[in-house]
Design a protein around this motif. Structure first.
Motif, short mmCIF file in Angstrom:
data_model
loop_
_atom_site.label_atom_id
_atom_site.label_comp_id
_atom_site.label_asym_id
_atom_site.label_seq_id
_atom_site.Cartn_x
_atom_site.Cartn_y
_atom_site.Cartn_z
N LEU A 431 0.82 -1.21 0.00
CA LEU A 431 0.00 0.00 0.00
C LEU A 431 0.85 1.27 0.00
O LEU A 431 0.53 2.25 -0.69
CB LEU A 431 -0.94 0.00 1.21
N LEU A 432 1.95 1.24 0.76
CA LEU A 432 2.83 2.41 0.81
C LEU A 432 3.57 2.62 -0.51
O LEU A 432 4.04 3.73 -0.79
CB LEU A 432 3.83 2.28 1.95
N SER A 433 3.66 1.57 -1.30
CA SER A 433 4.36 1.69 -2.58
C SER A 433 3.52 2.36 -3.66
O SER A 433 4.03 2.74 -4.71
CB SER A 433 4.80 0.30 -3.07
N ILE A 434 2.22 2.50 -3.40
CA ILE A 434 1.33 3.18 -4.35
C ILE A 434 1.56 4.68 -4.21
O ILE A 434 1.24 5.27 -3.18
CB ILE A 434 -0.14 2.82 -4.09
N LYS A 435 2.09 5.29 -5.25
CA LYS A 435 2.47 6.70 -5.16
C LYS A 435 1.86 7.52 -6.28
O LYS A 435 1.55 7.01 -7.35
CB LYS A 435 4.00 6.84 -5.19
N THR A 436 1.72 8.80 -5.98
CA THR A 436 1.31 9.76 -6.99
C THR A 436 2.08 11.04 -6.75
O THR A 436 2.20 11.50 -5.60
CB THR A 436 -0.21 10.04 -6.92
N SER A 437 2.65 11.58 -7.81
CA SER A 437 3.51 12.78 -7.71
C SER A 437 4.66 12.55 -6.75
O SER A 437 5.05 13.46 -6.00
CB SER A 437 2.68 14.00 -7.28
N GLY A 438 5.17 11.31 -6.71
CA GLY A 438 6.32 11.01 -5.87
C GLY A 438 6.00 10.82 -4.41
O GLY A 438 6.90 10.58 -3.60
N GLU A 439 4.72 10.88 -4.02
CA GLU A 439 4.31 10.74 -2.62
C GLU A 439 3.37 9.57 -2.46
O GLU A 439 2.51 9.33 -3.32
CB GLU A 439 3.62 12.02 -2.14
N SER A 440 3.54 8.81 -1.37
CA SER A 440 2.66 7.69 -1.11
C SER A 440 1.22 8.19 -0.95
O SER A 440 0.97 9.17 -0.24
CB SER A 440 3.10 6.94 0.15
N VAL A 441 0.30 7.51 -1.60
CA VAL A 441 -1.11 7.92 -1.54
C VAL A 441 -1.62 7.87 -0.11
O VAL A 441 -2.35 8.76 0.35
CB VAL A 441 -1.97 7.03 -2.46
N LEU A 442 -1.23 6.83 0.64
CA LEU A 442 -1.75 6.65 1.99
C LEU A 442 -1.29 7.73 2.95
O LEU A 442 -1.95 8.00 3.96
CB LEU A 442 -1.33 5.28 2.53
N SER A 444 -0.58 10.89 1.96
CA SER A 444 -0.85 12.21 1.40
C SER A 444 -1.78 13.00 2.31
O SER A 444 -2.48 12.43 3.16
CB SER A 444 -1.48 12.08 0.01
N ARG A 445 -1.80 14.29 2.13
CA ARG A 445 -2.61 15.15 2.99
C ARG A 445 -4.10 14.80 2.89
O ARG A 445 -4.80 14.74 3.90
CB ARG A 445 -2.41 16.62 2.58
N TYR A 446 -4.57 14.52 1.68
CA TYR A 446 -6.00 14.23 1.50
C TYR A 446 -6.38 12.90 2.15
O TYR A 446 -7.44 12.79 2.78
CB TYR A 446 -6.32 14.22 0.01
N ALA A 447 -5.51 11.90 1.99
CA ALA A 447 -5.79 10.60 2.61
C ALA A 447 -5.81 10.72 4.12
O ALA A 447 -6.65 10.11 4.79
CB ALA A 447 -4.76 9.57 2.17
N ARG A 448 -4.91 11.53 4.66
CA ARG A 448 -4.85 11.69 6.12
C ARG A 448 -6.09 12.41 6.64
O ARG A 448 -6.58 12.11 7.73
CB ARG A 448 -3.58 12.45 6.50
N VAL A 449 -6.60 13.35 5.88
CA VAL A 449 -7.82 14.06 6.29
C VAL A 449 -9.01 13.09 6.32
O VAL A 449 -9.79 13.07 7.29
CB VAL A 449 -8.12 15.24 5.33
N VAL A 450 -9.14 12.27 5.27
CA VAL A 450 -10.23 11.29 5.23
C VAL A 450 -10.09 10.29 6.37
O VAL A 450 -11.07 9.96 7.07
CB VAL A 450 -10.23 10.55 3.87
#
Length: 478
Positions: A431-442, A444-450
């Motif tokens: 899961l941590l290997s899934i990245k977008t714009s060089g940042e792990s999706v999990l 990311s700021r938006y994922a943390r807010v959700v």
């Protein structure tokens, strides 16, 4: 107020808000002192019950003043005096009952104050450290409400670096957001996750006393063995999350106390990840000086590894003994010390048999790591039986099944923990290997807010709408 309750969180946030009105270290110290005094008053209710605690603090500060004024030899009796008064106030059962105080008095937080007092006394004698700790600074350090109930155990120099700095640690919008997220996460762990896990433990314990088929009793025993480490982690680490976040909002950086302990592949590594500040304190002030002293007396190179094993046992035996004053905790200490010592002997034996390179290759093998991780979890779960129960409960649980079924239960715990933890590590890495714009999706700021919003909503439903009381923090009892 001595739990991870909504009231405690609001109290901490209010103190942090007031402290942020001015950046001056004097202002922040006044706010921290007032907050700590109010917090202590809310816990004690009656100031008379605080007199023994005040006396203990004065003994420690008197010793500190003597050392600062050059009375280094006073250390010979000061540290034993502090240790004895602590044991006396905590009413350890190996002391005669007649010598205890037979009036109610306040001991909450004493165990963590004990470590802080010993720390400043030991460090004060070090000629390389030239500093004066005033009474106000001493009380701020020892009574800091964010570390009062259950730690973490912070070194004085780390506390002073932030609290008395002319330019305190920055507190921007990103830092505030991360701390609020951590408070939500900790609140959820204590008030929802730990509560649900403990319900499973209580039901499993009750089922062992019922006239059920052996298959159901085996399943109950399995659940009983496996859930308590998870409960304790959620309960304790959740509270630590909250106090670390509140302290950071007050511009104090507390040390981390957990680092994914169930990822440890050995019992030695486990104690580098679990209650980190406690094990670090004891390794600094017990293991290291004891090992140096023994190596000076016994300079043989062939014996030195065994001296390390002995020092490991003593250090982690004391960790167990610190947790409580009954024979159950003495045995808990034997199991902790024995687990670390045997782990070290195992490493020495494999290194001797395979060589350093061979052992390093084995230790890096994924299968070896997975079974080591499962065994570490299982041993910790086994030792915790003496942590949460008493001899009467242990004997009843033992007689409910017998020797062979219990051995089967612990074998099942080891195998299931091995598989489950390996699967978790693999899933986490994927899961941590899934990245977008060089940042792990999990992360990311938006994922943390959700993520934080979902946990906050669940905690709100349980604690407010369902009116579930905040569970007590297990480590507050020590």
């Amino acid at each position: 107020m001595d739990s991870a309750s909504f009231q405690f969180v609001m109290f901490g946030l209010a103190a942090a808000l007031v402290a942020s009105f001015r950046r001056s270290n004097v202002w922040r110290s006044i706010v921290l002192m007032l907050g700590s005094v109010i917090f202590l008053g809310l816990l004690a209710h009656n100031m008379v019950v605080l007199l023994p605690l005040i006396g203990f603090l004065l003994i420690g500060y008197s010793g500190l003043l003597l050392i600062e004024h050059g009375w280094i030899r006073s250390m010979v009796w000061e540290i034993p005096a502090v240790i004895f008064v602590y044991i006396w106030l905590k009413k350890y059962t190996f002391l005669p009952a007649g010598m205890f105080l037979h009036v109610p008095y306040f001991t909450l937080g004493l165990s963590y104050i004990f470590f802080r007092v010993l720390h400043v006394l030991i460090e004060a004698k070090d000629s390389r450290v030239k500093r004066h700790i005033g009474l106000g600074a001493y009380l701020l350090y020892t009574l800091n409400f964010t570390t009062f109930v259950s730690g973490p155990i912070q070194r004085y120099e780390e506390f002073a670096r932030d609290q008395f700095a002319a330019e305190p640690p920055p507190l921007g919008a990103r830092v505030v957001g991360l701390q609020l997220e951590r408070i939500v996460r900790g609140f959820f762990k204590v008030n929802v996750l730990a509560m649900l896990i403990d319900i499973v433990r209580i039901e499993a314990l009750a089922q062992l006393d019922l006239p059920l088929p052996i298959s159901l009793k085996l399943y109950a025993a399995f659940k009983l063995a496996i859930v308590y480490p998870l409960f304790l982690y959620a309960n304790f680490s959740g509270y630590i999350d909250i106090v670390i976040a509140i302290a950071r909002l007050m511009r104090i950086r507390l040390p981390e106390n957990f680092n994914r302990p169930f990822s440890a592949s050995s019992f030695i590594d486990f104690w580098n990840r679990w209650h980190i500040t406690l094990s670090t304190w004891l390794k600094t002030y017990v293991y290291n000086p004891l090992l140096v002293a023994l190596m000076r007396r016994i300079p043989s190179l062939s014996v030195q590894p065994l001296l390390g094993v002995f020092c490991f046992f003593v250090t982690f035996f004391l960790i167990g003994l610190w947790h409580g004053r009954t024979s159950e905790f003495i045995f808990f200490g034997v199991l902790q010390g024995g687990g670390v010592a045997i782990n070290k002997l195992w490493q020495l034996g494999l290194t001797g048999g395979l060589g350093r390179k061979g052992y390093k290759m084995l230790a890096g093998n994924p299968i070896y790591i997975a079974f080591g991780r499962g065994l570490t979890f299982s041993w910790f779960a086994f030792t915790l039986v003496w942590f949460w129960s008493n001899w009467g409960q242990i004997l009843r649980a033992f007689h409910a099944l017998g020797v062979v079924p219990w051995l089967e239960v612990w074998l099942a715990v080891w195998l299931c923990a091995t598989a489950a933890l390996a699967a978790w590590e693999g899933l986490r890495a994927a899961l941590l290997s899934i990245k977008t714009s060089g940042e792990s999706v999990l992360t990311s700021r938006y994922a943390r807010v959700v993520y934080a919003s979902a946990l906050g909503l669940a905690a709100f439903i349980v604690t407010v709408l369902l009116n579930q009381p905040a569970p007590g923090i297990v480590y507050r009892a020590f």
